[in-house]
Design a protein around this motif. Structure first.
Motif, mmCIF file in Angstrom:
data_model
loop_
_atom_site.group_PDB
_atom_site.id
_atom_site.type_symbol
_atom_site.label_atom_id
_atom_site.label_comp_id
_atom_site.label_asym_id
_atom_site.label_seq_id
_atom_site.Cartn_x
_atom_site.Cartn_y
_atom_site.Cartn_z
ATOM 1 N N ARG A 1 0.838 -1.208 0.000
ATOM 2 C CA ARG A 1 0.000 0.000 0.000
ATOM 3 C C ARG A 1 0.869 1.252 0.000
ATOM 4 N NH1 ARG A 1 -3.125 1.636 -1.731
ATOM 5 N NH2 ARG A 1 -4.269 2.865 -0.200
ATOM 6 N N VAL A 2 1.946 1.252 0.793
ATOM 7 C CA VAL A 2 2.817 2.432 0.859
ATOM 8 C C VAL A 2 3.508 2.648 -0.488
ATOM 9 C CG1 VAL A 2 4.882 3.404 1.927
ATOM 10 C CG2 VAL A 2 3.101 2.373 3.358
ATOM 11 N N GLN A 3 4.040 1.571 -1.081
ATOM 12 C CA GLN A 3 4.674 1.721 -2.391
ATOM 13 C C GLN A 3 3.667 2.238 -3.412
ATOM 14 O OE1 GLN A 3 7.114 -1.555 -3.786
ATOM 15 N NE2 GLN A 3 6.838 -0.944 -5.900
ATOM 16 N N ASP A 4 2.472 1.668 -3.417
ATOM 17 C CA ASP A 4 1.421 2.092 -4.340
ATOM 18 C C ASP A 4 1.105 3.574 -4.127
ATOM 19 O OD1 ASP A 4 -0.666 2.045 -6.198
ATOM 20 O OD2 ASP A 4 -1.970 0.762 -4.979
ATOM 21 N N GLY B 1 1.837 10.837 -10.540
ATOM 22 C CA GLY B 1 0.633 11.545 -10.936
ATOM 23 C C GLY B 1 -0.421 10.641 -11.553
ATOM 24 N N VAL B 2 -0.487 9.408 -11.053
ATOM 25 C CA VAL B 2 -1.475 8.449 -11.551
ATOM 26 C C VAL B 2 -2.305 7.918 -10.387
ATOM 27 C CG1 VAL B 2 -0.040 7.772 -13.525
ATOM 28 C CG2 VAL B 2 0.104 6.461 -11.392
ATOM 29 N N HIS C 1 -6.997 1.261 -6.314
ATOM 30 C CA HIS C 1 -8.300 1.696 -6.811
ATOM 31 C C HIS C 1 -8.466 1.384 -8.297
ATOM 32 C CE1 HIS C 1 -8.917 3.784 -3.028
ATOM 33 N NE2 HIS C 1 -7.721 4.308 -3.174
ATOM 34 N N ALA C 2 -7.467 1.748 -9.096
ATOM 35 C CA ALA C 2 -7.573 1.651 -10.552
ATOM 36 C C ALA C 2 -7.800 0.225 -11.041
ATOM 37 C CB ALA C 2 -6.316 2.232 -11.200
ATOM 38 N N GLN C 3 -7.225 -0.748 -10.359
ATOM 39 C CA GLN C 3 -7.342 -2.141 -10.798
ATOM 40 C C GLN C 3 -8.261 -2.973 -9.902
ATOM 41 O OE1 GLN C 3 -3.510 -3.929 -11.638
ATOM 42 N NE2 GLN C 3 -2.800 -2.118 -12.723
ATOM 43 N N GLY C 4 -8.961 -2.315 -8.995
ATOM 44 C CA GLY C 4 -9.967 -3.003 -8.187
ATOM 45 C C GLY C 4 -9.440 -3.872 -7.062
ATOM 46 N N TRP C 5 -8.191 -3.667 -6.656
ATOM 47 C CA TRP C 5 -7.650 -4.470 -5.549
ATOM 48 C C TRP C 5 -8.373 -4.173 -4.241
ATOM 49 C CZ3 TRP C 5 -4.852 -8.617 -6.400
ATOM 50 C CH2 TRP C 5 -4.220 -8.735 -7.640
ATOM 51 N N ILE C 6 -8.843 -2.953 -4.077
ATOM 52 C CA ILE C 6 -9.586 -2.602 -2.862
ATOM 53 C C ILE C 6 -10.792 -3.529 -2.690
ATOM 54 C CG2 ILE C 6 -10.917 -0.780 -4.027
ATOM 55 C CD1 ILE C 6 -10.835 0.773 -1.350
ATOM 56 N N TYR D 1 -1.348 -8.372 -5.841
ATOM 57 C CA TYR D 1 -1.397 -6.920 -5.655
ATOM 58 C C TYR D 1 0.013 -6.344 -5.710
ATOM 59 C CZ TYR D 1 -2.136 -2.384 -3.343
ATOM 60 O OH TYR D 1 -2.147 -1.041 -3.019
ATOM 61 N N TYR D 2 0.960 -6.999 -5.038
ATOM 62 C CA TYR D 2 2.326 -6.469 -5.090
ATOM 63 C C TYR D 2 2.823 -6.430 -6.535
ATOM 64 C CZ TYR D 2 6.880 -4.915 -4.693
ATOM 65 O OH TYR D 2 7.976 -4.121 -4.908
ATOM 66 N N ASP D 3 2.603 -7.495 -7.292
ATOM 67 C CA ASP D 3 3.088 -7.545 -8.671
ATOM 68 C C ASP D 3 2.492 -6.415 -9.518
ATOM 69 O OD1 ASP D 3 4.573 -9.756 -7.953
ATOM 70 O OD2 ASP D 3 3.280 -11.193 -9.007
ATOM 71 N N ALA D 4 1.216 -6.118 -9.317
ATOM 72 C CA ALA D 4 0.577 -5.027 -10.061
ATOM 73 C C ALA D 4 1.213 -3.682 -9.690
ATOM 74 C CB ALA D 4 -0.922 -5.021 -9.794
ATOM 75 N N VAL D 5 1.488 -3.482 -8.399
ATOM 76 C CA VAL D 5 2.145 -2.252 -7.948
ATOM 77 C C VAL D 5 3.573 -2.188 -8.491
ATOM 78 C CG1 VAL D 5 3.015 -1.015 -5.904
ATOM 79 C CG2 VAL D 5 0.690 -1.950 -5.919
#
Length: 169
Positions: free
Chosen positions: A50-53, A61-62, A67-72, A107-111
């Motif tokens: 979460r912190v890295q994200d 600036g993204v 949120h963007a990929q629905g991990w929440i 989730y980590y891989d996506a981040v």
């Protein structure tokens, strides 16, 4: 070697440590807390991700991958949408429960992919840009990115330590 290659290597080490800490663990082991005040492997890996994200998305600036990929929604945690784990109470830590290691590493891989995409666009001069003036001295992009790596590796190391204790029980 480009300066950014050092950061890419550092974030690659974080990814490896996250996968090593979660590898082969079931939900019970991931969510286990050694005592009522201890952090679980799930919380440690979720928090560092979460912190890295949060930090990388902010400087890039993204929108956060969370949120963007629905991990929440996939995690379905009873926490506020922007929660990264900073200042969590013992009760908050207990609320971070996962169903699988695949959820955490996915989730980590996506981040990580988001981080690498951002890093690839950077030039050496970008690392001197101030990104946070609330600190004394102000924080540059280079310092922010190195601090994310350092913090993540510390939490991944904590998760590896807890893993060793959990596997011995």
């Amino acid at each position: 070697m480009r300066s950014v290659d050092i950061l890419i290597d550092g974030f690659g080490r974080v990814k490896e440590a996250v996968h090593d800490a979660a590898r082969g663990l079931n939900a019970s082991s991931l969510n286990h807390r050694l005592d009522s005040r201890a952090n679980s492997i799930a919380w440690l890996l979720w928090h560092l991700t979460r912190v890295q994200d949060d930090h990388v998305s902010e400087v890039a600036g993204v929108e956060q991958v969370w949120h963007a990929q629905g991990w929440i929604d996939r995690f379905g945690l009873p926490l506020s949408a922007g929660d990264t784990g900073f200042g969590h109470t013992s009760e908050d830590v207990a609320a971070v429960r996962v169903k699988s290691a695949k959820l955490l590493t996915g989730y980590y891989d996506a981040v990580h992919d988001n981080t690498l995409a951002y890093l690839e666009g950077l030039e050496d001069a970008d690392f001197d840009v101030v990104v946070d003036e609330s600190w004394d001295p102000p924080v540059t992009l280079g310092v922010r990115l190195v601090s994310v790596i350092a913090d993540s590796l510390q939490h991944a190391g904590q998760a590896a330590y807890v893993r060793g204790l959990v596997l011995r029980r």
